[in-house]
Structure formats: C-alpha cells, structure tokens
Design a protein around this motif. Sequence first.
Motif, mmCIF file in Angstrom:
data_model
loop_
_atom_site.group_PDB
_atom_site.id
_atom_site.type_symbol
_atom_site.label_atom_id
_atom_site.label_comp_id
_atom_site.label_asym_id
_atom_site.label_seq_id
_atom_site.Cartn_x
_atom_site.Cartn_y
_atom_site.Cartn_z
ATOM 1 N N SER A 91 0.850 -1.197 0.000
ATOM 2 C CA SER A 91 0.000 0.000 0.000
ATOM 3 C C SER A 91 0.883 1.243 0.000
ATOM 4 O O SER A 91 2.081 1.167 0.271
ATOM 5 C CB SER A 91 -0.881 0.019 1.251
ATOM 6 O OG SER A 91 -0.080 0.247 2.386
ATOM 7 N N HIS A 197 -3.803 3.431 -11.835
ATOM 8 C CA HIS A 197 -5.169 3.090 -11.414
ATOM 9 C C HIS A 197 -6.163 3.328 -12.561
ATOM 10 O O HIS A 197 -7.155 2.615 -12.670
ATOM 11 C CB HIS A 197 -5.584 3.906 -10.196
ATOM 12 C CG HIS A 197 -5.016 3.384 -8.910
ATOM 13 N ND1 HIS A 197 -5.302 2.125 -8.431
ATOM 14 C CD2 HIS A 197 -4.173 3.940 -7.999
ATOM 15 C CE1 HIS A 197 -4.666 1.928 -7.290
ATOM 16 N NE2 HIS A 197 -3.963 3.011 -7.001
ATOM 17 N N GLY A 247 2.457 -2.184 -9.349
ATOM 18 C CA GLY A 247 1.037 -2.447 -9.498
ATOM 19 C C GLY A 247 0.803 -3.544 -10.500
ATOM 20 O O GLY A 247 1.731 -4.002 -11.184
ATOM 21 N N ARG A 250 -5.204 -2.762 -12.553
ATOM 22 C CA ARG A 250 -5.421 -1.370 -12.126
ATOM 23 C C ARG A 250 -5.325 -1.225 -10.618
ATOM 24 O O ARG A 250 -5.987 -0.364 -10.026
ATOM 25 C CB ARG A 250 -6.788 -0.896 -12.604
ATOM 26 C CG ARG A 250 -6.847 -0.801 -14.109
ATOM 27 C CD ARG A 250 -8.117 -0.143 -14.565
ATOM 28 N NE ARG A 250 -8.168 -0.192 -16.021
ATOM 29 C CZ ARG A 250 -9.010 0.499 -16.748
ATOM 30 N NH1 ARG A 250 -9.869 1.294 -16.165
ATOM 31 N NH2 ARG A 250 -9.004 0.394 -18.052
ATOM 32 N N SER A 251 -4.568 -2.079 -9.976
ATOM 33 C CA SER A 251 -4.488 -1.978 -8.519
ATOM 34 C C SER A 251 -3.100 -2.376 -8.026
ATOM 35 O O SER A 251 -2.229 -2.764 -8.799
ATOM 36 C CB SER A 251 -5.568 -2.849 -7.874
ATOM 37 O OG SER A 251 -5.358 -4.191 -8.221
ATOM 38 N N HIS A 252 -2.931 -2.270 -6.743
ATOM 39 C CA HIS A 252 -1.722 -2.752 -6.081
ATOM 40 C C HIS A 252 -2.179 -3.215 -4.707
ATOM 41 O O HIS A 252 -3.352 -3.210 -4.404
ATOM 42 C CB HIS A 252 -0.638 -1.668 -6.032
ATOM 43 C CG HIS A 252 -1.078 -0.378 -5.440
ATOM 44 N ND1 HIS A 252 -1.074 -0.140 -4.091
ATOM 45 C CD2 HIS A 252 -1.571 0.745 -6.008
ATOM 46 C CE1 HIS A 252 -1.512 1.082 -3.862
ATOM 47 N NE2 HIS A 252 -1.842 1.643 -5.009
#
Length: 517
Positions: A91, A197, A247, A250-252
């Motif tokens: 995060s 993202h 990532g 489209r996320s991590h």
Amino acid sequence: MKMPLVLVAGALALLGCTTDSVSQTGRDALLRDRPARKPKALLIMLDGARADALAAARMPAVSSLRDGSWTPGYRGAWTLFGQNVPDARPSSAANHTAIFTAVNAEKSRVFNNGQTKDGDYAHWPTWLKRVTDAVPGTKGLFIFSWGEGKQYPSSPNVRFIHDSDANNGKNLAKILAAPDAPDAIQYFIDLPDHGGHSAGFYPFSREYLHALYTSDTYIAAALAAIRSRPTFKDEDWLVMVTADHGGYARSHGMWGGQASTIPLVLSGRNTPAGRLPGAPRHYDLTATALAHFGLDPAALKLDGRPLTTTVQDRPRPLKDGLAARQYAGGKPLGVRKVEGSEKLAFENGGDFAVTLWARLPAKQKGDPVLFSNKDWKSGVNPGIALVASKATDGAKAPGVCFNAGRPDKERIDMGTFDVEPGQWTFYAVVRNSEGVLTVYQGRADGRLNWICAPVPDILVKSGPPFHVGQDGTGVYRHALDGDVDDFALWARALSHEDVQRIYEAGRQGLPLADLLL
Ligand SMILES: [Zn+2]
C-alpha cells in the motif's frame, strides 16, 4: 527516545582522519583550500512506479541520475530489482512511512492506508527530523500531494508543503534554486499511481508511461535548479529516486511481486557507479541519506542499510552452464521429458535459469504447467514450476505464475502475468547468487516485464526430471492446452542483459542456438 549522533567513516574521512599519505602540514593546507562540501539530499518517491515500467518509459532525467551524467563530478548507482517494505501489503501509506522513517511496518505501525496518523513517530521519527535535530543549522522540506502526508507530525525545522503535483514541481524548482534552500528534502510525486489506477500498471500502458514521463519533467526541473545554485560547487548532493510500490492491472496491494518490484536510483559525488546488488529496499536510500549527514543507521536500529557497493555485470558466453535444451526446429515441443535432467548439478539454494516461449489460449482447464521438475499435486513439494493458469493473490484472472518449494514445507508463488491468447510469449526464471529470484514475461508488444523477490532458500532439486508441458511426474491430471518452444535450462544465473538478448532474438525468429555460437 533520544538517538545518539554517531559519525560514520565517510564523515571522519571528510574531517581528514584517514589521509596517511599526506604530511600534516600538507594536509592542513589541503583542508584549508578545500573545505568539506556541505551535504544536501533530495529523496524522490514516484508513487506506483514499477521497475520494468521505468525501463520502458521515456525518463531522461532519471536516466541521467542513473548514469551520473546529470552534472560533472557525479556518479550513479541503480537497480531495477528493488523491493518495498517486506512486512505489509504494498500500500502507499505503509511504504511512504517506511521510506520516511527507514523502518519496517512492524516498528512504524503503519501497515495500510489510513494508518499514517497512528504511526509510532516518537520512536521512529522521519529522516528529515533526525537530520535537522542532529545537524545544527540544517533545514528540511517535505513536499507532497497525497493528503495523508499531512498526518506526519510536524517538527520545528521541517517545512511541509501540500499541493498538486504540478504546483509542487514548479515550487520545488524555485525553492531549490534559492540560496536558502533546505538541506534535506523528501519529495513525493503521486502522478504515476493515478496513471496506473486509471489505465493499468503496465509497461505498455500509454497513460501510465505518460505519467512517468511527466514526473520525470518535474525531476528534470529540480536537477536544473540544483545545478544552477551559485554555491553548487561547494555542496555535496545526494539525489535519489524510488517508488512506494508497483502495481498489477489497475491496482496494487497484492502479494506476489507484481506490486513489490521497484526501482532505486541514486547519484552523488561519492556514489559508487554501477548496479546495486541483491534486492535492496527503498528505505536503504533513506539510510544512505542519513549516513550522508553523518548519522549511523545501524546505531539507530533502523531497518534501512546504506547502499555502499555496486557491481559491474560482465558478459559471459550463453553456452556457459547450459544444462539442457529442447528445440524441435520451430515446431511446438509437446509434452516431453528432459532426459537426464534429474541428474543435473542443481543445488538447493543455488543458481539456475530457464527460458522458453509459450503460446496459450485464453483459458485452461485446471492449473497445468509449462515446465516443472516437481510433483505439482502440491506447491510445497520440492522443485520448481512455471504454471500456465493460476491466480495469485489479488489477480483479476488466472495467468502465468511461478511456484517453488522451500524448506519446512513453505512455498513461493510469484505472479500473476496476464496471458496474451494465441500470441507467442517469452518467459524466463532466474535465481542468482545474490539471492534474488526474477520471473520475466516478454510480450508480443516488445515489452519485457519482470518481478523479483529475495529468495534465500529455494528447493530447486526435487528428485524427478524436468518435463516440458508436464510436471516432474509426467502424469499431472491437468494437461497443458497450448504450446512450448525453445526450452533451455542453465545451472547458473543469466544476467538481465542475457535475458533481454534471448527475448529480442526470439522476437526476430532466431532460436537460442543462434546465440550460442
Ligand atoms: Zn502509492
């Protein structure tokens, strides 16, 4: 907790304590003529910058830091195999705090977004606070755009500026050019994370690459401002670039390497030139910055370690250490046993490399393997496997991932790489003597993607032989639906450049044999 100021060897050398070959009088004259340059440090964090995307993006300012060419008298050290904090999901907040404090989440107590306000900064203050408290007359600046940054505690000699990335870029250039510029600067750029993202964290995503390019223009402006300083020749700058996470899709925030493989770049007058060995972490740059100001990160019990050594990778003939190769004249290999591979000289915990090409459909039945020498009934079994269809943590759909057994019935799973249905795609897995395992995917668009992890112990030896298109037993219940071509196995590591060469040659239709001559 009050931390002692400990002078490190570099600072002692600056004070003239290690110049045996110069007479006392001569040394005094030298010191009088060439006073120690004033240390200055700028640590830049590109939010969401994957290491392989950094290699794909146009980023001339970062490149000039990497090779030290941004200004005469400076050198560059770098790696595209860095790692973020090991004890929290990737995060932003956990890693911003780790970069800012040089400690793991276990110490800072910031494991995820929303927890910045709860950090243990009384025990683990920011590096800006440490420097400005320890070195009289120094000033710090924290310049950032992500609102959660406002929750770090203020300190008397550290200024906070919270504004948009574009305004921060302009503002920082002005601040750096001014005679009273701060000495220690933490600069967080949020832009790449937005690109990832909205359009995907991929080295082929135009919006993401453009966000990296725009970030690079801010860095270029900062470097130009530093170079323009009238006092620049009397200053000793350390300029560093890293990321909080990468990532996937489209996320991590997922385990498995896709969001944890990040770049590290540093440039200074005394920086050793070359590649940083192993898989250093972003907060090792913070520790390097603290040492630059004469503080000792080890005495402060920080998790970050100063980066003091680099390596020069020497090319080796590709045929060195080649243990087995399976090639059928450009026709897919089908399922085949790699004869004698059970007797190959692989050592547990040792080096190896595998390269191959694969063509897969969009979906597989079950979780067949592209190659393996293990009993794939369980991922904890000894041996390694490149799995054609499996979703690791956080993956949007099953894809290609790497599995290996580890001692004490542990396992490693790295991935996931998206399948390009019907396209010949390159894969490589390399474990090197620096303890780093890297998994590569070379896509039809010409982009080489990779993820890495520090893997000190891995059970490469399994007992069964290697199979292509099957596991070590040769009878795994899910058969591969797809093709494998030009499979090769080395009992040593390949360099990043070797992997790039094999991929590029394959893209031009050349089999590996053409590179072995
Ligand atoms: Zn982030």
